[in-house]
Design a protein around this motif. Structure first.
Motif, PDB file in Angstrom:
ATOM      1  N   ASN A  35      82.936  10.207 -38.048  1.00  0.00           N
ATOM      2  CA  ASN A  35      81.572  10.588 -38.413  1.00  0.00           C
ATOM      3  C   ASN A  35      81.450  10.934 -39.887  1.00  0.00           C
ATOM      4  O   ASN A  35      80.452  10.599 -40.532  1.00  0.00           O
ATOM      5  CB  ASN A  35      81.082  11.731 -37.522  1.00  0.00           C
ATOM      6  CG  ASN A  35      80.930  11.272 -36.076  1.00  0.00           C
ATOM      7  OD1 ASN A  35      81.183  10.107 -35.779  1.00  0.00           O
ATOM      8  ND2 ASN A  35      80.525  12.163 -35.200  1.00  0.00           N
ATOM      9  N   VAL A  51      75.154  13.269 -38.775  1.00  0.00           N
ATOM     10  CA  VAL A  51      75.292  12.067 -37.962  1.00  0.00           C
ATOM     11  C   VAL A  51      74.246  12.056 -36.830  1.00  0.00           C
ATOM     12  O   VAL A  51      73.803  10.997 -36.394  1.00  0.00           O
ATOM     13  CB  VAL A  51      76.738  11.962 -37.426  1.00  0.00           C
ATOM     14  CG1 VAL A  51      76.970  12.878 -36.234  1.00  0.00           C
ATOM     15  CG2 VAL A  51      77.128  10.541 -37.099  1.00  0.00           C
ATOM     16  N   GLU A  52      73.792  13.237 -36.425  1.00  0.00           N
ATOM     17  CA  GLU A  52      72.756  13.301 -35.388  1.00  0.00           C
ATOM     18  C   GLU A  52      71.428  12.756 -35.892  1.00  0.00           C
ATOM     19  O   GLU A  52      70.547  12.445 -35.082  1.00  0.00           O
ATOM     20  CB  GLU A  52      72.547  14.749 -34.914  1.00  0.00           C
ATOM     21  CG  GLU A  52      73.670  15.328 -34.066  1.00  0.00           C
ATOM     22  CD  GLU A  52      74.763  16.020 -34.872  1.00  0.00           C
ATOM     23  OE1 GLU A  52      74.800  15.842 -36.109  1.00  0.00           O
ATOM     24  OE2 GLU A  52      75.589  16.733 -34.269  1.00  0.00           O
ATOM     25  N   LYS A  60      77.126  19.505 -33.775  1.00  0.00           N
ATOM     26  CA  LYS A  60      78.582  19.406 -33.776  1.00  0.00           C
ATOM     27  C   LYS A  60      79.111  17.997 -33.979  1.00  0.00           C
ATOM     28  O   LYS A  60      80.313  17.754 -33.864  1.00  0.00           O
ATOM     29  CB  LYS A  60      79.124  20.025 -32.491  1.00  0.00           C
ATOM     30  CG  LYS A  60      78.873  21.529 -32.521  1.00  0.00           C
ATOM     31  CD  LYS A  60      79.390  22.256 -31.345  1.00  0.00           C
ATOM     32  CE  LYS A  60      79.237  23.757 -31.602  1.00  0.00           C
ATOM     33  NZ  LYS A  60      79.423  24.534 -30.395  1.00  0.00           N
ATOM     34  N   GLY A  61      78.203  17.069 -34.275  1.00  0.00           N
ATOM     35  CA  GLY A  61      78.660  15.737 -34.665  1.00  0.00           C
ATOM     36  C   GLY A  61      79.361  15.785 -36.019  1.00  0.00           C
ATOM     37  O   GLY A  61      80.141  14.901 -36.364  1.00  0.00           O
ATOM     38  N   ARG A 110      82.237  17.140 -37.959  1.00  0.00           N
ATOM     39  CA  ARG A 110      83.504  17.654 -37.451  1.00  0.00           C
ATOM     40  C   ARG A 110      84.129  18.692 -38.372  1.00  0.00           C
ATOM     41  O   ARG A 110      83.992  18.625 -39.588  1.00  0.00           O
ATOM     42  CB  ARG A 110      84.514  16.516 -37.273  1.00  0.00           C
ATOM     43  CG  ARG A 110      84.007  15.345 -36.477  1.00  0.00           C
ATOM     44  CD  ARG A 110      83.987  15.634 -34.982  1.00  0.00           C
ATOM     45  NE  ARG A 110      83.524  14.460 -34.263  1.00  0.00           N
ATOM     46  CZ  ARG A 110      82.534  14.484 -33.359  1.00  0.00           C
ATOM     47  NH1 ARG A 110      81.922  15.606 -33.045  1.00  0.00           N
ATOM     48  NH2 ARG A 110      82.171  13.381 -32.761  1.00  0.00           N
TER      49      ARG A 110
END
Ligand code: FES
Ligand code: FES
Lengths: 701, 165
Positions: B110, B81-82, B40-41, B43
């Motif tokens: 992000n 992004v993770e 969920k990084g 968006r």
């Protein structure tokens, strides 16, 4: 002796504000919520300073109605002013209680105890006791008193490097309400009309229920929520439902016209609130002009989102609302539960600039969760955000004034027209939540209103800080309006400061006096003069610069709400067909500064947003209804259009902290308008300053 | 009764891990990442291809995941992004954004971090000017964090060693 801050008086139990965890972190709770403005970090800085612990040891808990102090709305740039001072006093008292406990434990008196880095020691001793080692000895279930007074340390000078506490996690993973997932959660979407006066009559319900993944279709009057196992399937089901939807038009809208001409179609409630007695001094010349600003959209990047769950008795709601306490009361009334059975917890949302759709979508979620008995997340579509979210209220101002032979203003008449700016849930007796109006048994909204002056709404910042002689000032409120309005950053200050400060430049030009000098001559307040001088100096203001050839500079100033932060700025522009703002150099006086980087960040954000409003933004409608449905219809200032922004902080550490989130809006708009006039020799008095209006002004000259 | 959607199976790699998901037809990459893979990084913004909040890397190139159908990334390599940090050490662009405190709410960030990461790791790395052109076209920040974002990009360029101009 200073009085206890009112927010602390109202929430006197210290345990509501601070608790000490076993792992030696200090947990703080504020009723002021994180809206992307960095308030959680400012609160942590305040608490760290007063508790004398390292900043890293402070943990800021998400605000929840039954636990945290009740502090009303996080709005109006009051968070640091009110919430921060309450936190400061609460922490000072906690520190005092722990000092006493440490003295007892160490067999000495409190004045022999010093606390640094969260450790209480006897003077000269190396060893001591940390907060968590003393926590059994201290009872925080006690009421705050007015001593000790806070130490007022740990301001910007201490921590120029202070980083926001929430950003690292957000930059690497989940961090927002949209990222929540409760066990068994379903996803709801609402079918809303494309015209503000339409009401849903029917849909082919069975067909929608048969769509893939659809769990339930909840219809209650004109409210229609569709719940699915996946959010993307809910979105598709709503699109499908729209095809069979029948709508009833309850009213038509007047045509928009140019520069808020539509306002003439509505009846105004007018009140003259200043009518100075006496004769005005003799005038050398008089001048009059009109200004306007349109409806503005909040247009946050993330969708409005609410999460709710209902177990048959109790309801929990998660919301990025600015006011979870009033929201709790309103939701309880609409879903028919005792308030004690409803809990609202604040969760971070996308940037918030006022009363957006956060509260509305929370009710959407609550209605669906109650109907289904399982957790539901509801998000709004971009089109709904840009049409059904409350808008920033438009304004129109007419100013006329006379100036004496000495170059001083002798007489000032000001009229401002605006729909109300305040329709937050919790204002008045009605229910100010969208879905509640559409139910089969609808709730009526409160009559929309404006806060009384000096805060004001449409009349916010309408009273000039300048000495303008004999004043006549009238506020014309338009209770009926084509599109829904409520609080958005700066309220009427954007329009009023644009009007006042543009008009001052027009008067200064006719009087043949430099605009900076003209302002200073009309001011008594040294802090006002201070920021104007500081901004002019930082910008290298040259009174001899005649402008023209498409290059110009202009100044704008206001004290926000005539009681908040002082801000003045000089904008420079290059105008061809479009206006390019090349720099905004400003000075702010916000009293004692808690978090300097946070202050600068807020100003920077305010400058950019104000430039975007002033140059580009305008919500529109046509005979089909909402005419702004996607980002393509509502462009913002882009990355390559960013001005260079510099801000001088004129700090007065002995003055109380003043909110700064909204102080830039009006002055930036005015400075840009004045710079455009300086560049072109003609003035555009209606926002946004679009290429069409620039061209029209040049052609009319 | 709920009618279950027809599912299809897609396999690709995310942040170095091979994954297989069973999703309804027409599922977007954004939905699969957030809903099926709990990443969920990335968006959710407009979901209409304007705001860029949903940007991820597909085979190293920045792509808006909200209008990328999942079938189109079958067998490809996705970075979100993770996937930028190595243990506790953030990726250089993330780190630059953090050091510059380049956000107000941080909702747009992000996606921008992914675009900048992608553009700076292409060969040769994009120039500042090229990056800004892409941001103008494909990213939106409403909070007014743009000047800080631009400073963070300067910093990222300096650390990664791209062409600064
Ligand atoms: S969410 Fe993908 S571009 Fe806006
Ligand atoms: S920081 Fe909020 S949208 Fe960019």
């Amino acid at each position: 002796m200073t009085d206890l801050p009112s927010n602390l008086k109202a929430n006197a139990l210290l345990s509501r504000w601070v608790s000490v965890a076993a792992d030696d972190t200090l947990v703080i709770r504020s009723g002021k919520v994180e809206l992307g403005q960095g308030i959680a970090t400012a609160m942590a800085a305040i608490a760290a300073a007063e508790l004398a612990v390292p900043f890293e040891k402070i943990r800021v808990e998400n605000t929840e109605t039954q636990v945290a102090p009740e502090e009303g709305w996080t709005a109006g740039s009051f968070s640091v002013e009110h919430g921060g001072s309450a936190m400061r006093w609460a922490c000072a008292m906690v520190r005092e209680l722990f000092t006493a406990a440490a003295a007892e434990a160490l067999g000495t008196t409190p004045d022999d105890i010093v606390v640094t880095d969260g450790v209480f020691r006897r003077k000269g001793a190396n060893e001591g006791l940390a907060y968590h080692q003393l926590r059994e000895r201290v009872d925080l279930e006690v009421e705050a008193t007015d001593r000790p007074a806070p130490r007022l340390i740990g301001g910007s000078a201490d921590r120029p490097d202070l980083h926001r506490i929430d950003l690292r996690a957000k930059f690497s993973g989940p961090g927002f309400i949209q990222d929540m997932a409760l066990p068994g959660m379903a996803y709801g979407r609402i079918l809303r009309p494309a015209h503000p006066k339409d009401r849903l009559v029917s849909i082919d319900r069975a067909a929608v229920e048969a769509r893939p993944g659809v769990v339930a279709v909840v219809i209650d009057g004109g409210f229609c929520g569709i719940v699915a196992e996946r959010d993307d399937l809910a979105v598709k089901a709503v699109e499908f439902a729209r095809k069979s939807a029948r709508w009833e038009r309850t009213a038509e809208l007047p045509p928009m016209g140019e520069a808020n001409a539509w306002m003439d179609a509505y009846e105004a409630k007018s009140a003259t609130f200043i009518a100075d007695e006496g004769e005005a001094a003799p005038a050398a010349f008089s001048h009059a002009a009109r200004y306007s600003r349109p409806y503005i959209a909040h247009a946050s990047v993330g969708p409005s989102c609410g999460v709710a769950e209902f177990d048959g008795t109790k309801m929990r709601v998660w919301s990025h609302s600015q006011g979870i306490y009033p929201l709790r009361r309103q939701i309880a009334r609409v879903v028919g539960l005792p308030m004690e059975d409803v809990t609202v917890t604040h969760a971070h949302g996308s940037g918030c600039y006022g009363h957006n759709a956060a509260d509305d979508v929370a009710l959407d979620a609550a209605l669906l969760a109650k109907a289904l008995g399982r957790p539901v997340m509801v998000q709004w579509t971009r089109a709904d955000e840009l049409s059904w979210s409350p808008f920033g209220s438009p304004g129109r101002a007419a100013v006329s004034a006379s100036v004496g032979a000495d170059g001083m203003i002798t007489e000032w008449t000001y009229d401002v027209w605006s729909p109300p700016h305040l329709a937050r849930p919790g204002f008045g007796d009605g229910i100010n939540l969208l879905a509640a109006w559409h139910l089969a048994e609808p709730h009526a909204p409160s009559p929309p209103n404006d806060a009384p002056r000096p805060q004001g709404g449409g009349d916010r910042n309408s009273v000039p800080l300048y000495k303008v002689g004999k004043r006549t000032m009238t506020h014309h409120v338009l209770p009926e309006r084509p599109l829904h309005t409520s609080a958005m950053r700066a309220l009427g200050a954007h329009c009023n400061v644009f009007a006042i400060e543009s008009f001052l430049d027009e008067l200064a030009a006719q009087a043949g006096i430099d605009p900076v000098e003209f302002r200073i001559r009309h001011l008594d307040d040294p802090r006002a003069i201070g920021v104007i001088r500081a901004a002019a100096e930082a910008a290298g203001w040259d009174p001899a610069d005649a402008g023209g050839e498409g290059i110009g500079r202009g100044i704008g100033f206001a004290r926000y709400k005539n009681s908040g932060a002082y801000y003045a700025c000089v904008a420079t522009v290059e105008v061809a067909e479009t206006v390019r703002v090349t720099s905004v150099v400003g000075a702010v006086d916000a009293g004692f500064v808690v978090h300097r980087d946070g202050l600068l960040n807020q100003i920077e954000g305010g400058v950019i947003q104000a430039a975007s409003w002033t140059l580009k933004e305008q919500v529109r409608w046509n005979e089909d209804g909402f005419a702004v449905r996607s980002w393509a219809d509502y462009p913002l200032l882009t990355f390559s259009e960013m001005p260079e922004i510099r801000t001088v902080v004129v700090e007065d550490p002995s003055a109380p902290s003043l909110g700064s989130g909204e102080c830039a809006a009006g002055p930036v708009a005015a400075a840009i308008g004045n710079a455009v006039a300086h560049a072109l020799g003609v003035r555009v008095r209606d926002m946004p300053l679009t290429p069409e209006r620039i061209t029209a002004a040049i052609n009319a000259a | 009764m709920t009618s279950s959607p027809t599912l299809e199976t897609r396999s690709f790699s995310v942040n170095g891990r091979a994954v297989t998901v069973h999703v309804p037809e027409d599922t977007t990459l954004l939905s699969a990442l957030r809903h099926d893979l709990d990443l969920k990084g990335t968006r959710v913004g407009c979901t209409e291809g304007y705001c860029g909040a949903c940007t991820v890397l597909v085979d190293g190139r920045p792509v808006q995941s909200c209008n990328t159908p999942l079938w189109s990334v079958d067998g490809k390599t996705i970075t979100t992004v993770e996937g930028l940090a190595r243990g506790d050490v953030l990726g250089p662009v993330q780190e630059a954004f953090l050091l510059e405190q380049a956000a107000q709410c941080g909702y747009c960030t992000n996606g921008i971090i992914m675009t900048v990461t992608g553009l700076l790791s292409q060969n040769p790395p994009a120039t500042k000017h090229e990056i800004v052109e892409v941001l103008d076209e494909r990213h939106i920040c409403r909070c007014g964090a743009q000047t800080r974002i631009l400073k963070a990009i300067d910093r990222a360029i300096a650390t990664i060693g791209g062409a600064a101009r």
